[in-house]
Design a protein around this motif. Sequence first.
Motif, mmCIF file in Angstrom:
data_model
loop_
_atom_site.group_PDB
_atom_site.id
_atom_site.type_symbol
_atom_site.label_atom_id
_atom_site.label_comp_id
_atom_site.label_asym_id
_atom_site.label_seq_id
_atom_site.Cartn_x
_atom_site.Cartn_y
_atom_site.Cartn_z
ATOM 1 N N TYR A 52 36.293 16.701 71.071
ATOM 2 C CA TYR A 52 36.094 18.303 70.915
ATOM 3 C C TYR A 52 36.675 18.570 72.323
ATOM 4 O O TYR A 52 35.983 18.627 73.438
ATOM 5 C CB TYR A 52 34.938 18.672 70.818
ATOM 6 N N GLN A 53 37.800 19.031 72.880
ATOM 7 C CA GLN A 53 38.548 19.141 73.936
ATOM 8 C C GLN A 53 38.074 20.693 74.450
ATOM 9 O O GLN A 53 37.672 21.418 73.808
ATOM 10 C CB GLN A 53 39.947 18.936 73.888
ATOM 11 N N ASP A 54 38.435 21.035 75.759
ATOM 12 C CA ASP A 54 38.046 22.083 76.520
ATOM 13 C C ASP A 54 38.513 23.205 75.411
ATOM 14 O O ASP A 54 39.758 23.515 75.218
ATOM 15 C CB ASP A 54 38.631 22.541 77.981
ATOM 16 N N GLY A 55 37.690 24.416 75.302
ATOM 17 C CA GLY A 55 38.066 25.338 74.461
ATOM 18 C C GLY A 55 37.800 25.378 73.079
ATOM 19 O O GLY A 55 38.048 26.257 72.258
ATOM 20 N N VAL A 56 37.252 24.271 72.438
ATOM 21 C CA VAL A 56 37.230 24.008 71.115
ATOM 22 C C VAL A 56 35.662 23.756 70.860
ATOM 23 O O VAL A 56 35.206 22.754 71.193
ATOM 24 C CB VAL A 56 37.959 22.809 70.549
ATOM 25 N N TYR A 57 35.115 24.738 70.115
ATOM 26 C CA TYR A 57 33.572 24.714 70.184
ATOM 27 C C TYR A 57 33.258 24.763 68.702
ATOM 28 O O TYR A 57 33.760 25.669 67.810
ATOM 29 C CB TYR A 57 33.240 25.989 70.481
ATOM 30 N N VAL A 58 32.395 23.793 68.033
ATOM 31 C CA VAL A 58 31.873 23.886 66.552
ATOM 32 C C VAL A 58 30.797 24.762 66.632
ATOM 33 O O VAL A 58 29.728 24.822 67.190
ATOM 34 C CB VAL A 58 31.529 22.420 66.425
ATOM 35 N N LEU A 59 30.626 25.745 65.973
ATOM 36 C CA LEU A 59 29.541 26.873 65.527
ATOM 37 C C LEU A 59 28.851 26.242 64.616
ATOM 38 O O LEU A 59 27.469 26.588 64.517
ATOM 39 C CB LEU A 59 30.280 28.097 65.306
#
Length: 611
Positions: A332-339
């Motif tokens: 998960y790179q910067d700006g990609v978030y798993v909710l």
Amino acid sequence: GSLFLTYEVLALKKAVTLDTQVVEREKMKSYIYVHTVSLDKGENHGIAWQARKELHKAVRKVLATSAKILRNPFADPFSTVDIEDHECAVWLLLRKSKSDDKTTRLKAVQEMSETHHWHDYQYRLIAQACDPKTLIGLARSKESDLRFFLLPPPLPSLKEDSSTEEELRQLLASLPQTELDECIQYFTSLALSESSQSLAAQKGGLWCFGGNGLPYAESFGEVPSATVEMFCLEAIVKHSEISTHCDKIEANGGLQLLQRLYRLHKDCPKVQRNIMRIIGNMALNEHLHSSIVRSGWVSIMAEAMKSDRIMEASHAARILANLDRETVQEKYQDGVYVLHPQYRTSQPIKADVLFIHGLMGAAFKTWRQQDSEQAVTEKPMEDEDRYTTCWPKTWLAKDCPALRIISVEYDTTLSDWRARCPMERKSIAFRSKELLRKLRAAGVGDRPVVWISHSMGGLLVKKMLLEASKKPEMSAVINNTRGIIFYSVPHHGSHLAEYSVNVRYLLFPSLEVKELSKDSPALKTLQDDFLEFAKDKNFQVLNFVETLPTYIGSMIKLHVVPVESADLGIGDLIPVDVNHLNICKPKKKDAFLYQRTLQFIRETLAKDLEN
């Protein structure tokens, strides 16, 4: 020979047997268990020493075999230890957590995390004796007790006549200026060359990211150090996106310095989130994992994961997921978030739902519940049924637990500090390629996908899908796209001109605002190409559109996306009595806006979710 053998067997049995009374006396103490080596070199040489070592190995195997025969429930070398069964369980779980078999390791970590009846010293024993994989696994287990995690090691003292602000500047100065875009070079240079006094003198609040300037700074004659630190952190975030620069950050003591800043600014969420962005980017590099663990960041993130603040918990979840190579293949790179799911789970994930914000939006605040009277940017979820700061994580995750829910964040010229950079502007083509690459690294395309976008985020989704269709390595993204939801996305150029002048910098830098019309070749091509493409791929589409004007300040109101502009030409078009900002913010869980969204997701993914 017989006497020697008998003596050695008895000596070894005595050495591996514990007096239970001693165990009882020591229960409330904590120890770090290490392998010791004799300082007497004479003991480590010679034929007699080698023979004794081999004899001990043989006898140990005999004792282990006897234990398996006589005491099957504890078929392990620890079975020869004369202590209570529940004491053996701790050591056996530790042993299993280091097994060569992955399934055994994962099961052991799960059993540890679900245990809540141990004494304090037993949790500490595991904290001291477990390996990094087990520690990370416990941090990513929802039920884990925080006593599994030791306090981070003491931080090194600051240099004489120095400060955290100065050391942060020195860290920034030590990083290479290669492989950086012109904007980052510009701001890095400015941060290192300007004094606090000159920064305060600049007009417009250059150093206040997303704020309202620095009127309070004038009374002090200098910019508060926290604000200057924020500026430096923004630059280091961009450095941390480059692997070789991450190595420099670690080598120059960045992990410890960032931890000091994290503690100092515990009441400043913006500073802490930028620090977590940096650590999350460094965690993308597996060769740095041991350094991150040793510096104590896993313990800090384990606590952050349990925070009621969704942003804080999601940043921590990203770091730990990037560290967890046992159960997570994606990065998960910067700006990609798993909710959802943020913890390890046995629930099979069958599809992905992606949330893409628009101008002035963000990965979390865009998707909050509709505000009642005043704007709420972030509040603890004390009562999820009363108010949630992120309905995809709170509502959708409960209604569809088999989904992986991802929210992305990207730079927009209105909401990001890069807007002040005189060097460059990023077009939608650049953004779409960058974000598509990040999403593919996160495994998007490996499962069925539903895209959900608000405002200008819809144009980004269109461009990403068109870009993916041109690249064979991205074909999985197209083949697995099942549907798209647009929240007030302007599909026709005539209404794009009603956005501010900054829109052109995000979309088409070479165009003037007056060229953003319905006859604009670039806009018309994007619209026509996507419409034809969506029909050909039989994407399911749902369009929501506002019917109320949006107030800009106290004097101006604007109907940002009229109904005719939101009509893509395929799919259902549903007008909703809200303004542009609230079109993606349901009032409550049983509101039509959320329930219709949930219905679309379930129907579009019906076949995928039922298998």
